[in-house]
Design a protein around this motif. Structure first.
Motif, PDB file in Angstrom:
ATOM      1  N   GLY A   1      22.096  50.834  66.382  1.00 54.60           N
ATOM      2  CA  GLY A   1      21.343  51.123  64.859  1.00 54.60           C
ATOM      3  C   GLY A   1      22.121  52.775  64.948  1.00 54.60           C
TER       4      GLY A   1
ATOM      5  N   HIS B   1      22.606  45.882  64.433  1.00 54.81           N
ATOM      6  CA  HIS B   1      21.688  46.365  64.079  1.00 54.81           C
ATOM      7  C   HIS B   1      21.813  47.921  62.856  1.00 54.81           C
ATOM      8  CE1 HIS B   1      18.026  49.354  63.030  1.00 54.81           C
ATOM      9  NE2 HIS B   1      17.747  48.192  62.871  1.00 54.81           N
ATOM     10  N   SER B   2      22.038  48.296  61.556  1.00 62.69           N
ATOM     11  CA  SER B   2      22.931  48.770  60.838  1.00 62.69           C
ATOM     12  C   SER B   2      23.417  49.482  61.623  1.00 62.69           C
ATOM     13  CB  SER B   2      21.146  49.946  61.353  1.00 62.69           C
ATOM     14  OG  SER B   2      21.261  51.194  60.270  1.00 62.69           O
TER      15      SER B   2
ATOM     16  N   ALA C   1      19.408  44.068  58.740  1.00 65.28           N
ATOM     17  CA  ALA C   1      19.253  45.261  58.503  1.00 65.28           C
ATOM     18  C   ALA C   1      20.928  46.418  57.983  1.00 65.28           C
ATOM     19  CB  ALA C   1      18.642  46.191  58.238  1.00 65.28           C
TER      20      ALA C   1
ATOM     21  N   PRO D   1      23.102  48.834  56.518  1.00 66.62           N
ATOM     22  CA  PRO D   1      23.826  49.157  55.354  1.00 66.62           C
ATOM     23  C   PRO D   1      24.795  49.285  54.484  1.00 66.62           C
ATOM     24  CG  PRO D   1      24.294  50.457  57.063  1.00 66.62           C
ATOM     25  CD  PRO D   1      23.655  48.642  57.703  1.00 66.62           C
TER      26      PRO D   1
ATOM     27  N   ILE E   1      28.653  54.875  57.466  1.00 66.41           N
ATOM     28  CA  ILE E   1      28.004  54.857  56.875  1.00 66.41           C
ATOM     29  C   ILE E   1      28.665  55.464  55.535  1.00 66.41           C
ATOM     30  CG2 ILE E   1      25.501  54.878  56.197  1.00 66.41           C
ATOM     31  CD1 ILE E   1      24.927  55.008  58.763  1.00 66.41           C
TER      32      ILE E   1
ATOM     33  N   ASP F   1      12.582  47.147  53.461  1.00 64.56           N
ATOM     34  CA  ASP F   1      13.913  47.992  53.892  1.00 64.56           C
ATOM     35  C   ASP F   1      14.373  48.387  52.637  1.00 64.56           C
ATOM     36  OD1 ASP F   1      15.651  49.664  55.050  1.00 64.56           O
ATOM     37  OD2 ASP F   1      16.486  47.809  56.129  1.00 64.56           O
TER      38      ASP F   1
ATOM     39  N   TYR G   1      16.082  50.756  52.751  1.00 63.74           N
ATOM     40  CA  TYR G   1      17.763  51.537  53.033  1.00 63.74           C
ATOM     41  C   TYR G   1      18.919  50.526  52.265  1.00 63.74           C
ATOM     42  CZ  TYR G   1      15.906  54.618  56.980  1.00 63.74           C
ATOM     43  OH  TYR G   1      15.528  55.556  58.122  1.00 63.74           O
TER      44      TYR G   1
ATOM     45  N   HIS H   1      13.093  47.939  58.414  1.00 65.42           N
ATOM     46  CA  HIS H   1      14.417  48.231  58.589  1.00 65.42           C
ATOM     47  C   HIS H   1      14.927  47.751  60.302  1.00 65.42           C
ATOM     48  CE1 HIS H   1      18.386  50.062  58.214  1.00 65.42           C
ATOM     49  NE2 HIS H   1      18.582  50.521  59.076  1.00 65.42           N
ATOM     50  N   ASP H   2      13.505  47.626  61.037  1.00 62.89           N
ATOM     51  CA  ASP H   2      13.680  47.563  62.630  1.00 62.89           C
ATOM     52  C   ASP H   2      13.471  46.707  63.226  1.00 62.89           C
ATOM     53  OD1 ASP H   2      14.710  50.478  63.572  1.00 62.89           O
ATOM     54  OD2 ASP H   2      12.997  51.025  62.635  1.00 62.89           O
TER      55      ASP H   2
END
Length: 288
Positions: free
Chosen positions: A38, A104-105, A129, A131, A214, A238, A240, A266-267
């Motif tokens: 991420g 991730h992310s 996770a 976004p 993003i 999460d 976000y 989130h992580d």
């Protein structure tokens, strides 16, 4: 602002890091699995627990363009530039079989972009996770729900962008050790190497990635157009993410699926590597 008190059981990953279009940590041989970190991450975000993915297959873990040990061009950090750098690295490493791409992310968004724009290169996607937002306004509204520091580094407005740029240039670039100590105060449970690598970027790589990948909020369109199967994994804690929107996004798309993990933030690859690994290994067995 609350700090992250979640327990993180992390160990240093193994593998040889090869320089090329991206710096890529490589371990094992056989059917490939690609892990994408991420924002402000590096290949070390995926700790030693994930090395078991090299049992019976090749594990490929790059530093994304502009982060970690990868090249940092002066500009050019949109989804196409990030995605093409990943593709160039796969070719440089002579990866002849489409990998299962796990992100991730931010890395989840790049994975989904690859699935949408280069489906022949992707066996399937697991997006931890991601976004994903309806549009840019939705993304801004979601960031507005976070704490003041997250809103600054989410480039909420011109003032936030100026403050974030000042911090990046005078801390991350000029005083990385001090920046690492500050990150540690904010994320006391995070491993030292992960915090150190969070300083390894430029203002251009950070700000353009946030703005163009993003906040541009094109990811939902990529999900809708992607042919390879996508598993989205999100935690109920999460902040976000908009879980309601994620449910709408997969509804009516039988090749895509959403898993919601109760009580998780989130992580996920740091806090729940065991559960993430179970999901990855399950999908490695069934993805076409």
């Amino acid at each position: 602002m609350r700090t992250n008190r979640v327990r993180v059981d992390w160990s240093a990953p193994q593998g040889h890091v090869r320089a090329g279009p991206l710096a890529v940590r490589v371990l094992g041989c056989g059917s490939p699995t690609l892990l994408l970190h991420g924002l402000l991450g590096s290949n070390r975000y995926w700790g030693g627990a994930f090395d078991r993915l090299a049992d019976g297959g090749t594990l490929l873990v790059p530093d994304l363009l502009g982060f970690g040990a990868s090249p940092r061009p002066l500009s050019g950090y949109g989804p196409e530039e990030h995605g093409r750098a990943v593709i160039a690295s796969l070719r440089d490493l002579n990866v002849g079989e489409p990998p299962l791409v796990v992100g991730h992310s931010l890395g989840a968004l790049i994975a989904i972009w690859l699935a949408c724009n280069h489906p022949e290169l992707v066996r399937g996607v697991i997006a931890f996770a991601p976004p994903l937002f309806r549009d840019a306004r939705h993304a801004r509204r979601q960031i507005a729900k976070l704490g003041a520091l997250q809103r600054v580094f989410g480039l909420e407005n011109r003032a936030a962008t100026w403050l974030a740029g000042l911090a990046c240039r005078n801390l991350c670039s000029a005083r990385p050790r001090l920046a690492t100590r500050l990150y540690s105060a904010l994320r006391p449970a995070f491993p030292g190497p992960v915090l150190e690598d969070a300083t390894r970027h430029s203002w251009s790589s950070y700000s353009e990635t946030v703005t163009r990948v993003i906040l541009a909020a094109e990811g939902a369109e990529w999900v809708a157009a992607a042919r390879p199967p996508i598993l989205i994994v999100a935690g109920t804690r999460d902040r976000y993410l908009d879980l309601g929107f994620l449910r709408e996004l997969v509804d009516g798309r039988p090749r895509h699926r959403l898993e919601v993990w109760d009580g998780e933030g989130h992580d996920l690859p740091l806090t729940r590597p065991d559960r993430c690994l179970d999901s990855i290994e399950r999908w490695r067995r069934v993805a076409p």
